[in-house]
Design a protein around this motif. Structure first.
Motif, short mmCIF file in Angstrom:
data_model
loop_
_atom_site.label_atom_id
_atom_site.label_comp_id
_atom_site.label_asym_id
_atom_site.label_seq_id
_atom_site.Cartn_x
_atom_site.Cartn_y
_atom_site.Cartn_z
N HIS A 72 3.61 -4.37 55.20
CA HIS A 72 3.05 -2.99 55.02
C HIS A 72 3.73 -2.51 56.57
N LEU A 78 2.07 -0.91 58.80
CA LEU A 78 1.33 -1.29 59.90
C LEU A 78 1.17 -2.93 60.39
N LEU A 108 -5.43 -8.30 57.55
CA LEU A 108 -5.94 -7.64 58.72
C LEU A 108 -7.59 -7.39 58.85
N GLU A 145 -3.08 -5.87 53.98
CA GLU A 145 -4.33 -5.24 54.32
C GLU A 145 -5.72 -6.07 54.39
N ALA A 181 3.79 -4.43 61.25
CA ALA A 181 4.62 -4.32 62.53
C ALA A 181 3.73 -3.84 63.67
N LEU A 182 3.16 -3.10 63.56
CA LEU A 182 2.36 -2.25 64.62
C LEU A 182 1.11 -3.31 65.15
N THR A 183 0.66 -4.39 64.10
CA THR A 183 -0.43 -5.01 64.28
C THR A 183 -0.08 -6.47 64.75
N ASP A 184 1.27 -6.58 64.91
CA ASP A 184 2.11 -7.98 64.84
C ASP A 184 1.48 -9.04 63.91
#
Lengths: 340, 340
Positions: B284, B286, B259, B256, B288-291
């Motif tokens: 986390h 996310l 990011l 977190e 994976a979703l935010t690479d």
């Protein structure tokens, strides 16, 4: 617990030592309202020093028969459910009640929970988060006189706290329309186990109604229906980008799925928001960190409200049994005006 | 509950109707191991039809004195704690035990919980997640004969499940070194209420040791120490970018916060990973979703392991009381080789 070899201490002993009445001791130790923090702390310390143990029956009236509330969520690691539990636990514990947490990921697990409930009878109320309760289950709860409160659902027959999903998706559509977008896509998600679940249907309806009111005819190629899953959302965005005439903006039913969709846009060599605007729903904590435009819903507030509603039902005091908390646009960096 | 006007049903009645022994009824209704799912379901349905209520005392032995375990976490809405709770609840419920969830965001709340525990005596064990337990608290628990298991901590005197934080940060440093980076920054985070907490100190030490072994002298300008908070991490990255010679790669103590740091890089008009590589710890969902490149730790597994350890302690069976679960590099799109 009492010191071995010494007589048990009773509530009157604690009251005398603390110089307060027994009612105050009872309220202080049960965490009930109406006792100052200083008094609560002092009584608690004295009770602890004296080895006084609250007899479970003593505080039954103030805190219901068991002093416990069951909270049912699909999955503890998902942000929305965790945030709702955060609000519930904070308010219930402030009132001296404990939270029993149960994960019921699908309809079978839910049926199992309600099937076992009568043989355990260990809670005063059940707060059901993000899932429906069917008629049979509801009748069983009524027979047991266990209170039920629903979060993130809509039920005509028992109390609920929710957002207005039609309004939330109208807000999302209105933002994209105001930016000049006309080819607007939607990634609509449905939990596979509960296809009748209202929230997602409402999100789709609110979006379609807003577009219709703006005089934009629906293009079926711009809507992709998926299970509630981030990887499915990533693929859905690929499908939208593959359309003969791709959308210039996309509304996604949650922030997590919106971030997955954005990853697909970037992997396709396109830019967000220059080539495609994306908006979600939630205001997940990572939405701020990833500059995601979204429609915010107050998750912990919904939990806290459900907890206060539950306490009122247990105490038998009047309470507003249908609460809708507001949602609002949080514009960030993933939406932009349609390039001319 | 029993039907009004009818005699109470007892366990022998249920056993007779189901055609099984009383021990099987007891184990089936308490959710203990050693009963097939089909039998469990049939006994449960028959008990439900007959209105049989388990007397709380009946199943004490199999499930401890109360059948409940308290789980202490700082905050339910944060991913790591939610994921640990997910694993704990799944394993404990499989064994017929219930989870009482408590949020204790700071040392005061923790002291309060342990102060009130003796006057309630309502759990067989306490699983403490992401926080220390001091000597006084520990002595109180021992006096009560309540078992304690720690997740995400290191304690020499009671059982724990954790990751090796020194090793996790070594893995992060090794990845950046292998990509050719030499000016490597660190955003190191410390929970303000518990400055003595080992995990973060270990993360800093593991990183520094790895750099030292690679022959890279420490540049104090490349480390920023912050409270455990995403917005603080965003500011810290601004500080690193303002250095006379900014780092080409940055290790951040959580995903977190990583990011948040990446958001600062992008707002500064720089690119990740072309201008700055960034790596976090967690994996986390996310990430994976935010690479996001990260060092993965298995959060739900740590919870499940702690639950199984707790069940063994309650049952008095031998168990490995010091479990370290592995971490591993998950390379994604936020780290890249140092440009030549």
């Amino acid at each position: 617990m009492g010191v071995p070899g010494q007589p048990m201490v009773n509530m009157a002993d604690v009251a005398e030592r603390a110089g307060v009445g027994m009612a105050t001791v009872s309220r202080a130790l049960s965490g009930a309202y109406g006792v100052s923090e200083a008094t609560r702390r002092r009584v608690s310390e004295i009770a602890h020093e004296m080895g006084y143990v609250v007899h479970p029956e003593a505080s039954k009236l103030a805190r219901g028969a068991t002093g416990r509330v069951a909270v049912l969520i699909p999955q503890a690691s998902r942000w929305f459910f965790g945030a709702v539990v955060e609000g519930i636990e904070r308010e219930l514990r402030r009132a001296g009640m404990d939270v029993l947490l149960y994960q019921v990921p699908d309809a079978d697990a839910r049926h199992g929970f309600f099937r076992d409930l009568p043989t355990r009878r260990k809670v005063d109320a059940v707060i059901v988060v993000g899932m429906p309760v069917d008629d049979t289950e509801q009748q069983a709860l009524e027979a047991l006189r266990v209170h039920v409160v629903s979060v993130s659902g809509r039920h005509t027959t028992f109390p609920f706290v929710r957002i207005d999903d039609v309004e939330a998706s109208r807000q999302a559509a209105a933002h994209l329309l105001a930016l000049g977008h006309r080819r607007i896509g939607m990634i609509e998600a449905v939990p596979p186990s509960i296809p009748e679940w209202r929230a997602e249907i409402d999100r789709s309806e609110g979006f379609r109604a807003a577009l219709a009111r703006a005089g934009i005819p629906l293009d079926p190629a711009l809507t992709v229906r998926i299970p509630w899953d981030s990887e499915a959302a990533a693929l859905a965005m690929g499908k939208l980008l593959s359309a003969p005439e791709p959308p210039t903006a996309v509304f996604v039913h949650s922030d997590e799925m919106a971030l997955a969709a954005i990853r697909t846009v970037r992997r396709a060599g396109l830019r967000v928001p220059e080539d495609v605007s994306v908006i979600g729903i939630d205001d997940h904590p990572l939405a701020a960190l990833t500059d995601l435009t979204t429609i915010a819903q107050p998750a912990a507030l919904q939990g806290a409200t459900a907890a206060l509603m539950t306490l009122a039902l247990i105490a038998g005091t009047p309470v507003d049994e249908r609460v809708t908390v507001p949602t609002m646009l949080v514009p960030r960096a993933t939406t932009a005006p349609l390039p001319r």
